[in-house]
Design a protein around this motif. Structure first.
Motif, PDB file in Angstrom:
ATOM      1  N   GLY A   1       0.814  -1.209   0.000  1.00  0.00           N
ATOM      2  CA  GLY A   1       0.000   0.000   0.000  1.00  0.00           C
ATOM      3  C   GLY A   1       0.849   1.260   0.000  1.00  0.00           C
TER       4      GLY A   1
ATOM      5  N   GLY B   1       1.952   1.721  -3.375  1.00  0.00           N
ATOM      6  CA  GLY B   1       0.809   2.250  -4.121  1.00  0.00           C
ATOM      7  C   GLY B   1       0.593   3.723  -3.844  1.00  0.00           C
TER       8      GLY B   1
ATOM      9  N   ASN C   1      -1.744  -2.061  -6.738  1.00  0.00           N
ATOM     10  CA  ASN C   1      -1.805  -2.830  -5.496  1.00  0.00           C
ATOM     11  C   ASN C   1      -2.383  -4.220  -5.713  1.00  0.00           C
ATOM     12  OD1 ASN C   1      -0.779  -0.631  -4.195  1.00  0.00           O
ATOM     13  ND2 ASN C   1      -2.648  -0.093  -3.101  1.00  0.00           N
TER      14      ASN C   1
END
Length: 367
Positions: free
Chosen positions: A250, A253, A287
């Protein structure tokens, strides 16, 4: 040991090892002559037909059987399933690629039967008399580094904690199963670190052979899984390893999100809300594919149809988080007129928990 009683189970985790099945069983037959043993192949649904090759052999040899796993992958979990599937008092783990020395199995079994206090016998490439065979200097150096890392979690001074060739009392494994992580390829390290008390062990030297059939499974993902397994033993009780991986991806991302948002909003003058929506979709796609390859490797989706369905599912189940991301970011930017990057970061943080909980359950958990 009573002649008619099963003494030993040899668990062989496999993936695309069809060409080695018959040869390995023949070698086990020679190495364990006069002993009562069985071979349990645990195959991760190999596309080359490994499981079928084992079945064909099992029709002729009742000592051979196969567990074909559908939708599950991973060497450690395969070993755990195989070790729990036998009635034998002793169980050995050996690779299906012929690189471990099966002639050492009888010596391992003799050692365990002769000493009731001995719990595990480990095939070692690094104790006196052992050898890594034709490894190049780079692989030897990497193995030495991995061994040093493992000593941070080990409860025993092993010369070869990375070994995938060992024999253990089956009852010990059964007791440990609830505490085993099943992560990665190093099941021995998992067992040795999961035991509440240090296991009494002995080491048997062997020479690591060169593979003659099939392809090596070593890759960068395997190395990463080893580091993940170490993390799990050191910090997993505080922050679960899967959530840590999901969060790490994450964070990557988020970098993609900021990059796209910066280009669209700062350079192309796109409205902030529109730029945030585009950045969110791009980051979500990034992701999804990275989590599919790493975080959920054991349940990863394969094939265009499954990937497309998984991506759609991922987007749907994370829609609440995505809406919160956009809404929070837009609110902070429009109302407070603060730094656009802080507004975007707040939206990402709100979405993170939703994304993990929902995608774990509905995108990968349903397969």
């Amino acid at each position: 040991m009573t002649p008619d009683l099963l003494e030993l189970a040899v668990v062989i985790p496999t993936f695309n090892e069809r060409g080695n099945v018959a040869t390995l069983v023949a070698r086990l037959d020679a190495a364990l002559a006069g002993r009562n043993w069985e071979a349990i192949f645990v195959d991760d649904d190999s596309p080359d037909g490994t499981a079928q090759a084992v079945r064909e052999l099992a029709r002729l040899d009742k000592r051979v059987r196969v567990i074909q796993r559908i939708g599950r992958r991973g060497l450690s979990t395969a070993c755990i399933e195989g070790m729990c599937a036998t009635a034998a008092p002793f169980v050995a783990v050996i690779d299906g690629d012929m690189q471990h020395d099966e002639t050492k199995l009888a010596e391992m079994l003799d050692a365990l039967e002769a000493d009731d206090t001995l719990e595990v016998v480990i095939g070692s490439r690094f104790c006196e008399g052992g050898c890594t065979g034709e490894w190049d200097s780079d692989r030897v150096a990497k193995s030495a580094f991995a061994t040093r890392l493992s000593r941070r979690v080990l409860k025993a001074d092993l010369t070869d904690p990375m070994s995938g060739f060992f024999m253990i009392r089956t009852g010990i494994v059964r007791q440990m199963v609830p505490t085993l992580s099943g992560i990665g390829f190093k099941i021995l390290l998992d067992i040795m670190t999961a035991s509440p008390q240090p296991l009494k062990f002995a080491e048997v030297p062997y020479v690591f052979r060169t593979r003659t059939e099939g392809e090596s499974k070593l890759d960068h993902v395997v190395a990463m899984e080893y580091l993940i397994a170490l993390y799990d033993r050191m910090f997993g009780k505080v922050v679960p390893v899967r959530f840590a991986m999901f969060s790490g991806i994450g964070a990557l991302g988020a970098g993609i999100h900021f990059l796209i948002l910066g280009v669209l909003f700062r350079m192309m003058a796109l409205p902030f809300v529109a730029a945030t929506i585009v950045a969110t979709v791009v980051a979500m796609t990034f992701n999804f594919f990275l989590n599919n390859a790493l975080t959920y490797r054991g349940q990863r989706l394969k094939g265009a149809k499954a990937l497309w369905a998984g991506w759609v599912s991922f987007c749907i189940v994370c829609s609440v988080g995505a809406a919160a991301n956009v809404g929070v970011a837009a609110f902070l930017h429009n109302v407070q007129h603060g730094d656009w990057r802080l507004s975007a970061l707040a939206g990402i943080m709100v979405a993170a928990v939703w994304n993990f909980a929902l995608s774990s359950r509905f995108t990968w958990g349903r397969y």
